[in-house]
Design a protein around this motif. Structure first.
Motif, PDB file in Angstrom:
ATOM      1  N   LYS A  72       0.836  -1.197   0.000  1.00 43.95           N
ATOM      2  CA  LYS A  72       0.000   0.000   0.000  1.00 43.95           C
ATOM      3  C   LYS A  72       0.878   1.257   0.000  1.00 43.95           C
ATOM      4  CE  LYS A  72      -4.036  -2.017   2.274  1.00 43.95           C
ATOM      5  NZ  LYS A  72      -4.947  -1.948   3.442  1.00 43.95           N
ATOM      6  N   VAL A 215      -5.275  -0.473  -5.599  1.00 42.70           N
ATOM      7  CA  VAL A 215      -4.294  -0.146  -4.561  1.00 42.70           C
ATOM      8  C   VAL A 215      -3.940   1.333  -4.653  1.00 42.70           C
ATOM      9  CG1 VAL A 215      -2.015  -0.634  -3.621  1.00 42.70           C
ATOM     10  CG2 VAL A 215      -3.358  -2.473  -4.634  1.00 42.70           C
ATOM     11  N   ARG A 217      -4.280   5.061  -2.032  1.00 44.84           N
ATOM     12  CA  ARG A 217      -4.742   5.650  -0.775  1.00 44.84           C
ATOM     13  C   ARG A 217      -5.790   6.726  -1.019  1.00 44.84           C
ATOM     14  NH1 ARG A 217      -2.409   9.652   2.554  1.00 44.84           N
ATOM     15  NH2 ARG A 217      -0.796   9.927   0.991  1.00 44.84           N
TER      16      ARG A 217
END
Length: 338
Positions: A72, A215, A217
């Motif tokens: 991540k 993937v 944020r």
């Protein structure tokens, strides 16, 4: 995590590893029902069994949390923020951290010239790591981590004149293409540099900014392709040599920082960071009367509260109706005419 293995046990999954002190194998049954779940649960079980809760330091917890995050983006960011956080907190145990420690850290970082937003993020990563450690029972409880108030977004939309100057200042074709796509989509620069031709649909007229594996944020959206974007993309498609839309010299472009800075110099613009383009898109849409829900979707905000908090003051006639209610002198006018 290379020192653990996932296996099958009693119809389910287990995690096992060799104890470096005794040489004996340790094995634990897992509650997971899929291999992916077992990988995550196995990591947490290994950490729980190998790091003593009383003696776990911030350094150990920080590195363990990075391992838990895996690929991540936050894991990469924490490797950077850890360079500031760990020298101050790394040797401490969670139960030793006080509010005064947090305040002293904030004062030290601000005194060194770091921005409030930077310090907020650094302490936020510490807070997240400790909450995770408490969640998997690596520690008894997470201490309170005081962060400085998050600063308001620096929203300074560009004028038509500035936008024209910026586009004219883009010397290299890939820099101009990136800036046009930023203006047409309101995306973050990372989303534009990640964009591949497989997610540009000329027939449907859409640009899919989402990563296939999800993937990321930050939220990304699927946005319509306007005339400006279509024209730039069609031109770029004719000479493409890689899978990525923004390319240079036959290679994917991973940063346009230098090219963007050069464009600002040519345009005679200063203090216009690249994120201001995203703010400009949002403000332009709102002042044109677009509902804030639509703007939130366009920007990839999962929560419209984020959009309200950042841009509500730019909505046309914002609070105008509320202000009209407070025109008490109208009662005097009505009394005079009656």
């Amino acid at each position: 995590m290379s020192n653990i293995s996932i296996g099958r046990l009693r119809g389910g999954y287990c995690v096992y590893w060799d104890d470096p002190e005794t040489g004996k194998r340790k094995r634990y049954q897992l509650a997971a029902r899929t291999r992916a779940q077992a990988e995550a649960e196995g990591r947490d079980r290994f950490l729980k069994e190998t790091i003593a809760p009383v003696g776990a330091t911030i350094e150990q917890i920080w590195q363990a949390y990075i391992g838990h995050l895996g690929t991540k983006p936050t894991a990469t960011t924490m490797r950077h923020t850890g360079k500031a956080v760990l020298p101050e907190f790394g040797s401490l145990r969670p139960d030793q951290i006080t509010i005064n420690d947090c305040r002293a850290y904030t004062a030290k970082r601000l005194g060194a010239g770091r921005k409030v937003g930077t310090v907020h993020t650094e302490l936020g990563h510490l807070r997240s790591a400790l909450k995770w450690a408490a969640k998997i029972r690596l520690i008894d409880h997470a201490p309170y981590i005081e962060q400085p108030p998050k600063p308001d977004s620096d929203v300074r939309p560009l004028s038509d004149k500035q936008i024209t100057a910026l586009l004219d200042g883009c010397g290299a074709p890939h820099i101009r293409l990136a800036v046009i796509l930023l203006l047409a989509t309101g995306a973050r620069v990372g989303a534009i540099l990640d964009l591949t031709w497989s997610r540009v649909d000329f027939d449907r007229g859409v640009i899919d900014l989402r990563l296939p594996d999800g993937v990321t944020r930050k939220g990304r959206a699927v946005v319509p392709m306007n005339r400006m974007a279509r024209s730039a993309l069609q031109t770029a498609a004719q000479v493409r040599v890689t899978d990525h839309v923004v390319e240079w010299g036959g290679n994917r472009v991973k940063s346009i920082r230098k090219g963007y800075a050069s464009a600002l110099t040519r345009a005679n613009l200063s203090d216009v960071n690249i994120h201001q383009i995203r703010h400009t898109v949002a403000v332009r849409m709102l002042t044109a009367g677009q509902p804030i829900e639509a703007v939130a979707q366009y920007l990839g905000h999962s929560n419209t509260a984020i959009t309200y908090r950042t841009y509500a003051r730019f909505m046309p006639e914002h609070l105008a109706n509320a202000a009209a209610i407070l025109e008490f002198d109208r009662f005097t006018e009505l009394k005079r005419t009656s």
